[in-house]
Design an enzyme around this catalytic site. Structure first.
Site, PDB file in Angstrom:
ATOM      1  N   HIS A 268     -10.057   6.491  -3.114  1.00  0.00           N
ATOM      2  CA  HIS A 268      -9.870   6.579  -1.652  1.00  0.00           C
ATOM      3  C   HIS A 268      -8.432   7.038  -1.402  1.00  0.00           C
ATOM      4  O   HIS A 268      -8.077   8.152  -1.745  1.00  0.00           O
ATOM      5  CB  HIS A 268     -10.211   5.207  -1.058  1.00  0.00           C
ATOM      6  CG  HIS A 268     -10.319   5.136   0.434  1.00  0.00           C
ATOM      7  ND1 HIS A 268     -10.356   6.233   1.241  1.00  0.00           N
ATOM      8  CD2 HIS A 268     -10.402   4.063   1.278  1.00  0.00           C
ATOM      9  CE1 HIS A 268     -10.455   5.856   2.504  1.00  0.00           C
ATOM     10  NE2 HIS A 268     -10.479   4.548   2.552  1.00  0.00           N
ATOM     11  N   HIS A 307     -16.145  14.866  -1.764  1.00  0.00           N
ATOM     12  CA  HIS A 307     -16.081  13.889  -0.673  1.00  0.00           C
ATOM     13  C   HIS A 307     -17.470  13.367  -0.415  1.00  0.00           C
ATOM     14  O   HIS A 307     -18.434  14.123  -0.501  1.00  0.00           O
ATOM     15  CB  HIS A 307     -15.526  14.552   0.598  1.00  0.00           C
ATOM     16  CG  HIS A 307     -15.000  13.572   1.581  1.00  0.00           C
ATOM     17  ND1 HIS A 307     -15.825  12.900   2.451  1.00  0.00           N
ATOM     18  CD2 HIS A 307     -13.745  13.127   1.810  1.00  0.00           C
ATOM     19  CE1 HIS A 307     -15.076  12.095   3.177  1.00  0.00           C
ATOM     20  NE2 HIS A 307     -13.823  12.198   2.811  1.00  0.00           N
ATOM     21  N   ASP A 363      -6.637  15.041   0.345  1.00  0.00           N
ATOM     22  CA  ASP A 363      -5.629  14.557  -0.602  1.00  0.00           C
ATOM     23  C   ASP A 363      -5.188  15.603  -1.603  1.00  0.00           C
ATOM     24  O   ASP A 363      -4.252  15.376  -2.368  1.00  0.00           O
ATOM     25  CB  ASP A 363      -6.162  13.333  -1.347  1.00  0.00           C
ATOM     26  CG  ASP A 363      -6.086  12.103  -0.472  1.00  0.00           C
ATOM     27  OD1 ASP A 363      -5.154  12.037   0.332  1.00  0.00           O
ATOM     28  OD2 ASP A 363      -6.957  11.227  -0.597  1.00  0.00           O
TER      29      ASP A 363
HETATM   30  N1  ACO Z   1     -14.558  16.320 -10.071  1.00  0.00           N
HETATM   31  C1  ACO Z   1     -15.606  16.604 -10.855  1.00  0.00           C
HETATM   32  N2  ACO Z   1     -16.864  16.279 -10.574  1.00  0.00           N
HETATM   33  C2  ACO Z   1     -17.086  15.615  -9.435  1.00  0.00           C
HETATM   34  C3  ACO Z   1     -16.042  15.277  -8.554  1.00  0.00           C
HETATM   35  C4  ACO Z   1     -14.738  15.654  -8.901  1.00  0.00           C
HETATM   36  N3  ACO Z   1     -13.707  15.394  -8.104  1.00  0.00           N
HETATM   37  N4  ACO Z   1     -16.551  14.624  -7.487  1.00  0.00           N
HETATM   38  C5  ACO Z   1     -17.864  14.538  -7.688  1.00  0.00           C
HETATM   39  N5  ACO Z   1     -18.186  15.153  -8.862  1.00  0.00           N
HETATM   40  C6  ACO Z   1     -19.526  15.335  -9.420  1.00  0.00           C
HETATM   41  C7  ACO Z   1     -20.096  14.040  -9.924  1.00  0.00           C
HETATM   42  O1  ACO Z   1     -19.789  13.847 -11.292  1.00  0.00           O
HETATM   43  C8  ACO Z   1     -21.585  14.264  -9.702  1.00  0.00           C
HETATM   44  O2  ACO Z   1     -22.043  15.120 -10.719  1.00  0.00           O
HETATM   45  P1  ACO Z   1     -23.537  14.930 -11.322  1.00  0.00           P
HETATM   46  O3  ACO Z   1     -24.451  15.216 -10.169  1.00  0.00           O
HETATM   47  O4  ACO Z   1     -23.614  15.931 -12.417  1.00  0.00           O
HETATM   48  O5  ACO Z   1     -23.600  13.507 -11.795  1.00  0.00           O
HETATM   49  C9  ACO Z   1     -21.633  15.052  -8.396  1.00  0.00           C
HETATM   50  O6  ACO Z   1     -20.378  15.759  -8.339  1.00  0.00           O
HETATM   51  C10 ACO Z   1     -21.801  14.196  -7.150  1.00  0.00           C
HETATM   52  O7  ACO Z   1     -20.734  13.265  -7.101  1.00  0.00           O
HETATM   53  P2  ACO Z   1     -20.852  11.762  -6.608  1.00  0.00           P
HETATM   54  O8  ACO Z   1     -19.984  10.909  -7.479  1.00  0.00           O
HETATM   55  O9  ACO Z   1     -22.288  11.394  -6.431  1.00  0.00           O
HETATM   56  O10 ACO Z   1     -20.225  11.881  -5.173  1.00  0.00           O
HETATM   57  P3  ACO Z   1     -19.767  10.662  -4.284  1.00  0.00           P
HETATM   58  O11 ACO Z   1     -20.092  11.036  -2.904  1.00  0.00           O
HETATM   59  O12 ACO Z   1     -20.287   9.377  -4.800  1.00  0.00           O
HETATM   60  O13 ACO Z   1     -18.187  10.622  -4.526  1.00  0.00           O
HETATM   61  C11 ACO Z   1     -15.881  10.928  -4.311  1.00  0.00           C
HETATM   62  C12 ACO Z   1     -17.257  11.092  -3.639  1.00  0.00           C
HETATM   63  C13 ACO Z   1     -15.662   9.462  -4.713  1.00  0.00           C
HETATM   64  C14 ACO Z   1     -14.788  11.306  -3.294  1.00  0.00           C
HETATM   65  C15 ACO Z   1     -15.825  11.846  -5.547  1.00  0.00           C
HETATM   66  O14 ACO Z   1     -16.037  13.189  -5.174  1.00  0.00           O
HETATM   67  C16 ACO Z   1     -14.515  11.700  -6.300  1.00  0.00           C
HETATM   68  O15 ACO Z   1     -14.359  10.785  -7.117  1.00  0.00           O
HETATM   69  N6  ACO Z   1     -13.520  12.630  -6.062  1.00  0.00           N
HETATM   70  C17 ACO Z   1     -12.249  12.544  -6.687  1.00  0.00           C
HETATM   71  C18 ACO Z   1     -11.400  11.473  -6.016  1.00  0.00           C
HETATM   72  C19 ACO Z   1     -10.889  11.904  -4.652  1.00  0.00           C
HETATM   73  O16 ACO Z   1     -10.377  13.011  -4.476  1.00  0.00           O
HETATM   74  N7  ACO Z   1     -11.000  10.992  -3.688  1.00  0.00           N
HETATM   75  C20 ACO Z   1     -10.488  11.217  -2.318  1.00  0.00           C
HETATM   76  C21 ACO Z   1     -11.607  11.239  -1.354  1.00  0.00           C
HETATM   77  S1  ACO Z   1     -10.990  11.682   0.216  1.00  0.00           S
HETATM   78  C22 ACO Z   1     -10.328  10.277   0.828  1.00  0.00           C
HETATM   79  O17 ACO Z   1     -10.624   9.160   0.474  1.00  0.00           O
HETATM   80  C23 ACO Z   1      -9.316  10.475   1.808  1.00  0.00           C
END
Ligand code: ACO
Length: 427
Positions: A268, A307, A363
């Site tokens: 987050h 996201h 971010d």
């Molecule tokens: N890098 C690589 N792969 C990713 C990323 C990433 N940043 N984000 C998601 N994926 C992939 C997952 O591995 C998944 O792949 P799969 O279908 O092969 O298993 C797919 O994309 C879907 O991802 P989920 O984890 O289901 O997406 P979710 O909605 O649960 O997660 C989150 C969202 C937590 C923001 C995620 O994208 C993440 O961890 N991003 C990196 C951290 C980040 O930048 N957080 C800031 C968010 S913005 C904020 O809070 C202000």
């Protein structure tokens, strides 16, 4: 009978039910009538991480994640970032309308005149270790504020609520700046009431021997825009925490401390800290392809990408890129920006990211800007918490005044051991 409805047939009993559909949702409690017999508790939904559950009606922030739209009280964030100050936007988010001239003057006066913290807060903060993480200090100190304002627990009293809202918005920059000064071993700088919200924050952070600190207007405005972009984001993890804690009628300082704790996590508000670490590790643009391959093989994430809600370019990330240009004109270019731009370019052309609709989020660039402004990486989540305090408070107030809300208390599916007796005692 409501015009729109959902007809369900329970294959276990052959019975049919018609549930009304309102605002594209069915009420989870309407499922409770679906039973196999009188002893059956009734049907529930199972929704880990609340991926598809609307827990509230809200009139504050609208997001269309597929189109990349973000609006506060109906106004597009792009227009607000271009034309308004953070305090104007804070007023809008909290009250529902932009302030007129008189209202803005009164609001600015009130916030400006609540920026001081009790001297005991200073003493309390001095007790932290010299290298304490600023977010840990911030969370604890915001919680400690509740001990100074006994009336804060009168959450159903609108006047008392407004007093705490003003205090919190006014004092979070002071606490944030003190965490920074504490880490640096510098004396704490008192607020300067002649300065703007962000100008004063820069004063409390960076004032040294000068008798009067003059913030750089470009940096002051850039920070104002960053604060606008972070002010609210509907039912995100920390806001959900604020509402959940507030739903027990805890005072808003305790609830905001809990929300800040939720924000601290790397998934987050801690993400921009992780972005910076990632860019520093990549070190050079030529290492990007190798890094991307590792991400695609499941060895880590591309931080600042993806996201839960946006499946398109985060509109805030677009504005932030422009803010970065303004800041770098003053501070000089941060070499990590070039790595970030190249990383974004390569990722956006890659099938892995395209098929998963992974785009840069807010971010991805905010950390690079904060670093250029001279902020240490550990301060990044605190920089997020300052403006988000406005969103937390608006959402908290909305929750408190919503007659449909009750103490937040989800259900569970129990998968543990069925009842058993303790082994008989050996005689
Ligand atoms: N890098 C690589 N792969 C990713 C990323 C990433 N940043 N984000 C998601 N994926 C992939 C997952 O591995 C998944 O792949 P799969 O279908 O092969 O298993 C797919 O994309 C879907 O991802 P989920 O984890 O289901 O997406 P979710 O909605 O649960 O997660 C989150 C969202 C937590 C923001 C995620 O994208 C993440 O961890 N991003 C990196 C951290 C980040 O930048 N957080 C800031 C968010 S913005 C904020 O809070 C202000």
């Amino acid at each position: 009978m409501s015009e729109q409805g959902l007809t369900i047939t329970d294959d276990r009993t052959g019975k049919s039910y018609r549930l009304p559909i309102e605002n594209g949702t069915v009420r989870a409690m309407d499922l409770r009538q679906i039973k196999t017999g009188p002893d059956d508790f009734g049907l529930m939904t199972y929704d880990p991480a609340l991926m598809n559950t609307a827990a509230t009606k809200s009139a504050i922030t609208f997001i269309d994640g597929n189109k990349g739209i973000l609006e506060y009280r109906g106004y597009p964030v792009e227009q607000l970032a271009e034309n308004c100050s953070f305090l104007q936007v804070a007023y809008l988010i909290l009250s529902g309308e932009l302030p007129n001239e008189e209202q803005l003057a009164a609001w600015t006066y009130d916030i400006t005149h609540h920026t001081f913290v009790h001297e005991n807060i200073k003493t309390l903060m001095q007790a932290f270790r010299y290298d304490a993480h600023p977010m840990g200090m911030f969370i604890s100190t915001v919680a400690a504020l509740s001990t100074f304002y006994a009336e804060a627990n009168q959450v159903s009293n609108a006047e008392a609520r407004l007093a705490q809202i003003k205090r919190l918005i006014a004092k979070v920059p002071t606490i944030a700046a003190y965490t920074y000064r504490h880490n640096r071993g510098l004396r704490y700088v008192y607020p300067d009431n002649d300065l703007s919200y962000t100008g004063n924050f820069l004063n409390m952070m960076f004032k040294m021997t000068e008798t009067k600190y003059t913030p750089n207007p470009a940096l002051e405005r850039a920070l104002d825009v960053l604060f606008i972009l972070h002010a609210d984001h509907e039912q995100n993890c920390s806001t959900n925490a604020m509402r959940a804690i507030g739903s027990s009628c805890a005072d808003p300082y305790s609830a905001a401390a809990g929300a800040a704790a939720a924000l601290y996590g790397p998934l987050h508000g801690g993400a921009n800290e992780e972005v910076l670490k990632m860019l520093t590790r990549i070190d050079h643009a030529e290492n990007i392809p190798q890094f991307i391959e590792r991400v695609k093989n499941g060895q880590g994430k591309l931080m600042g990408f993806g996201h839960r809600v946006y499946k398109n370019y985060d509109p805030r990330a677009r504005i932030i890129k422009r803010v970065a240009d303004d800041v770098f004109k003053v501070t000089g270019r941060n070499r990590l920006l070039d790595i970030a731009l190249e990383l974004e370019r390569i990722a956006l052309e890659d099938e892995y990211f395209i098929s998963r609709k992974l785009y840069p989020n807010v971010d991805f660039y905010s950390g690079i800007i904060y670093q250029a402004m001279g902020l240490p990486v550990a301060m990044f989540p605190v920089m997020f918490a300052i403006p988000r305090t406005v969103g937390w408070l608006a959402q908290w107030q909305e929750m408190i005044t919503d007659p449909e809300q009750k103490i937040a208390r989800p259900r569970q599916i129990f998968v543990g051991h069925p009842r058993r007796d303790l082994p008989a005692k050996k005689s």
